[in-house]
Design a protein around this motif. Sequence first.
Motif, PDB file in Angstrom:
ATOM      1  N   CYS A   3     -12.188 -25.915  -7.337  1.00  0.00           N
ATOM      2  CA  CYS A   3     -12.502 -25.465  -8.363  1.00  0.00           C
ATOM      3  C   CYS A   3     -13.910 -25.746  -8.474  1.00  0.00           C
ATOM      4  N   VAL A   4     -14.540 -25.424  -9.092  1.00  0.00           N
ATOM      5  CA  VAL A   4     -15.855 -25.369  -9.785  1.00  0.00           C
ATOM      6  C   VAL A   4     -16.177 -24.486 -10.571  1.00  0.00           C
ATOM      7  N   ASN A   5     -16.744 -25.272 -12.111  1.00  0.00           N
ATOM      8  CA  ASN A   5     -16.723 -24.212 -13.385  1.00  0.00           C
ATOM      9  C   ASN A   5     -17.916 -24.520 -14.212  1.00  0.00           C
ATOM     10  N   SER A  18     -31.434 -26.889 -10.152  1.00  0.00           N
ATOM     11  CA  SER A  18     -31.112 -26.406  -8.248  1.00  0.00           C
ATOM     12  C   SER A  18     -29.794 -25.613  -8.788  1.00  0.00           C
ATOM     13  N   VAL A  19     -28.815 -25.934  -9.379  1.00  0.00           N
ATOM     14  CA  VAL A  19     -27.873 -25.385  -9.617  1.00  0.00           C
ATOM     15  C   VAL A  19     -27.833 -24.869 -11.152  1.00  0.00           C
ATOM     16  N   ASN A  20     -27.305 -23.095 -10.941  1.00  0.00           N
ATOM     17  CA  ASN A  20     -27.256 -23.034 -13.020  1.00  0.00           C
ATOM     18  C   ASN A  20     -25.949 -21.872 -12.763  1.00  0.00           C
ATOM     19  N   ASP A  21     -25.283 -22.949 -13.821  1.00  0.00           N
ATOM     20  CA  ASP A  21     -24.087 -22.566 -14.351  1.00  0.00           C
ATOM     21  C   ASP A  21     -23.575 -21.792 -13.259  1.00  0.00           C
ATOM     22  N   LEU A  22     -22.984 -23.076 -11.991  1.00  0.00           N
ATOM     23  CA  LEU A  22     -22.768 -22.246 -11.238  1.00  0.00           C
ATOM     24  C   LEU A  22     -20.917 -22.376 -11.358  1.00  0.00           C
ATOM     25  N   GLY A  58     -20.883 -29.919 -15.632  1.00  0.00           N
ATOM     26  CA  GLY A  58     -19.576 -28.697 -15.358  1.00  0.00           C
ATOM     27  C   GLY A  58     -18.386 -29.511 -15.001  1.00  0.00           C
ATOM     28  N   ASP A  59     -17.342 -29.195 -14.424  1.00  0.00           N
ATOM     29  CA  ASP A  59     -16.028 -29.737 -13.640  1.00  0.00           C
ATOM     30  C   ASP A  59     -16.094 -29.427 -12.538  1.00  0.00           C
TER      31      ASP A  59
END
Length: 244
Positions: A3-5, A18-22, A58-59
Amino acid sequence: MLCVNNLYKKYKNADTPSVNDLSFTFEKGKIIGLLGPNGAGKTTTISILCGLINQFEGDVKVLGYDIRTQANIIRGIVSVVPQQIALYPTLSCYENLLYYGKLYNINASKLKETIHQYLDDFGLKDHLHKQIKHYSGGMKRRANIIASLLNHPHLLILDEPTAGVDVHSRSMILHFLKQYNAAGNSVIYTSHLLEEAETICDEVLIIDNGKKIVQGSPEALITQYQTNNLENVFIKLTGNQVRD
């Protein structure tokens, strides 16, 4: 399983994240393909999921555990097969596996039993005392995977596990992943071989520029985008431009 928020990671001195609001979720017991062009953010995402990177926004929960506060628990039940061969070239395969197994504090007799079982499963039992530097590319890949299995992880994450290997090694690796999944374990893997991902994955997540593009089963995505295969879906969503 995951679960990625609102995951966000930007490296120091980088122009873009590299990762943007994923954000995404996956259920347990599936084989998941994490797909994207070069530089899409796949390896960064994997590094965060397994606790190698802890500076992010993020979480993230892995198998129900929070990666920020319960990383030690996650490391005990998750294993990662890196894209590069993570074995000592001047040690034999058996010596490498003994070393990695001892890092997990696995009982010595149980460890030896597990090593011999996987060497047999991956066709390496006749080469266990050969130095890794004398292994073929396919043999190194198979040994690399065995090193990640010694703690019997509930979630196995693989970064390009079949890159540059021969046909027989690829077939053996994919067959094992299906068996491992059938035993109730979860698998996440990245690959640029879209035909392979279409065959083996229950679901795929396509990301680009650190963002989620689409998620779903290969069959559903092929139908949704009115094309013949997953590779055509991928090209339609990420474009034809070469990424270096």
